[in-house]
Design an enzyme around this catalytic site. Sequence first.
Site, PDB file in Angstrom:
ATOM      1  N   ASP A  89       0.867  -1.174   0.000  1.00  0.00           N
ATOM      2  CA  ASP A  89       0.000   0.000   0.000  1.00  0.00           C
ATOM      3  C   ASP A  89       0.906   1.227   0.000  1.00  0.00           C
ATOM      4  O   ASP A  89       1.884   1.271   0.755  1.00  0.00           O
ATOM      5  CB  ASP A  89      -0.865   0.043   1.263  1.00  0.00           C
ATOM      6  CG  ASP A  89      -1.979  -0.984   1.268  1.00  0.00           C
ATOM      7  OD1 ASP A  89      -2.031  -1.821   0.348  1.00  0.00           O
ATOM      8  OD2 ASP A  89      -2.790  -0.953   2.210  1.00  0.00           O
ATOM      9  N   HIS A 146       5.101  -7.271   0.051  1.00  0.00           N
ATOM     10  CA  HIS A 146       4.759  -8.560  -0.538  1.00  0.00           C
ATOM     11  C   HIS A 146       5.414  -8.713  -1.913  1.00  0.00           C
ATOM     12  O   HIS A 146       5.884  -7.741  -2.503  1.00  0.00           O
ATOM     13  CB  HIS A 146       3.241  -8.691  -0.644  1.00  0.00           C
ATOM     14  CG  HIS A 146       2.549  -8.695   0.682  1.00  0.00           C
ATOM     15  ND1 HIS A 146       2.021  -9.834   1.240  1.00  0.00           N
ATOM     16  CD2 HIS A 146       2.316  -7.690   1.580  1.00  0.00           C
ATOM     17  CE1 HIS A 146       1.485  -9.538   2.419  1.00  0.00           C
ATOM     18  NE2 HIS A 146       1.653  -8.242   2.642  1.00  0.00           N
ATOM     19  N   SER A 252       8.858   3.661   5.066  1.00  0.00           N
ATOM     20  CA  SER A 252       9.717   4.362   4.128  1.00  0.00           C
ATOM     21  C   SER A 252       9.292   4.080   2.704  1.00  0.00           C
ATOM     22  O   SER A 252       8.149   4.300   2.330  1.00  0.00           O
ATOM     23  CB  SER A 252      11.176   3.989   4.364  1.00  0.00           C
ATOM     24  OG  SER A 252      12.013   4.746   3.527  1.00  0.00           O
TER      25      SER A 252
END
Length: 289
Positions: A89, A146, A252
Amino acid sequence: MDSVKIALQYIMPKHLVSRLVGKFAAAKAGALTQAFINWFIKQYKVDMSEAAQSDPKAYASFNDFFTRALKDGIRPLCQEDGIMVHPVDGAVSQRGPIEAGQIVQAKGHHYSSVALLGGDEKDAARFDNGDFATIYLAPKDYHRIHMPITGTLSKMIYVPGELFSVNPLTAQNVPGLFARNERVVAIFETQVGPLAMVLVGATIVASIETVWAGTVTPPAGKQVFTWEYPTTGSDALTLEKGAEMGRFKLGSTVVMLFAQDAIDTFAAGVDPGETTRMGQKFANLNKSK
């Protein structure tokens, strides 16, 4: 005001601040921890309805909260054939071709793939004329990372460095930002060639973890550390598309490098400034590879 913020980035003891914040984030400080988690949720508008554990009181430390899991099924993987999916995300900072070994950081700012990968020209050459994508994770975002495609781990590189903040302001004003900050590079072998996933540290990023090595904490200093892994046999580590590969304890940026002709086209919406959700379509693979 922006010039003052940038100047403070250069003079602030960033490593010391990050270590202190890291100790607090790992501490189980009871009411103090709960108060900070509640403040953070309100300040950054964190959507706790997506979390597997939506009650803030369930998290004993800030790190537990920050690296929270999502509910099952909340980020379904795109099921189209021949694609990559978004690994995180976040928001797309930049994406495009790697030209003459250079990667776009921001308008008018570039850095080299050799520097990003810790100085190994052979590693960087594997991505010559390929593509890159940079995704920034904001404080409110889900902070597990992921796999965009199934891959077998071949190398991990720890590169020591600075801990500048990573945001649009510093990207525009700190030359070579992503190749200057502390980072962990993971190189995977995939059906379309090598994939580099670069997890870039920043101010108050307490640590970077991978699922195979845990927290990556080499001795302090300026030495680059490299680990190589078997890509065949029973000891090979293959991570499926969508599987978790790492996480930030405080967040980050992820920079991905792809081999030449690995990507046919980026998906709609994969443009600077656009938000991403893990599991959504990221790119079409080149079917000729």
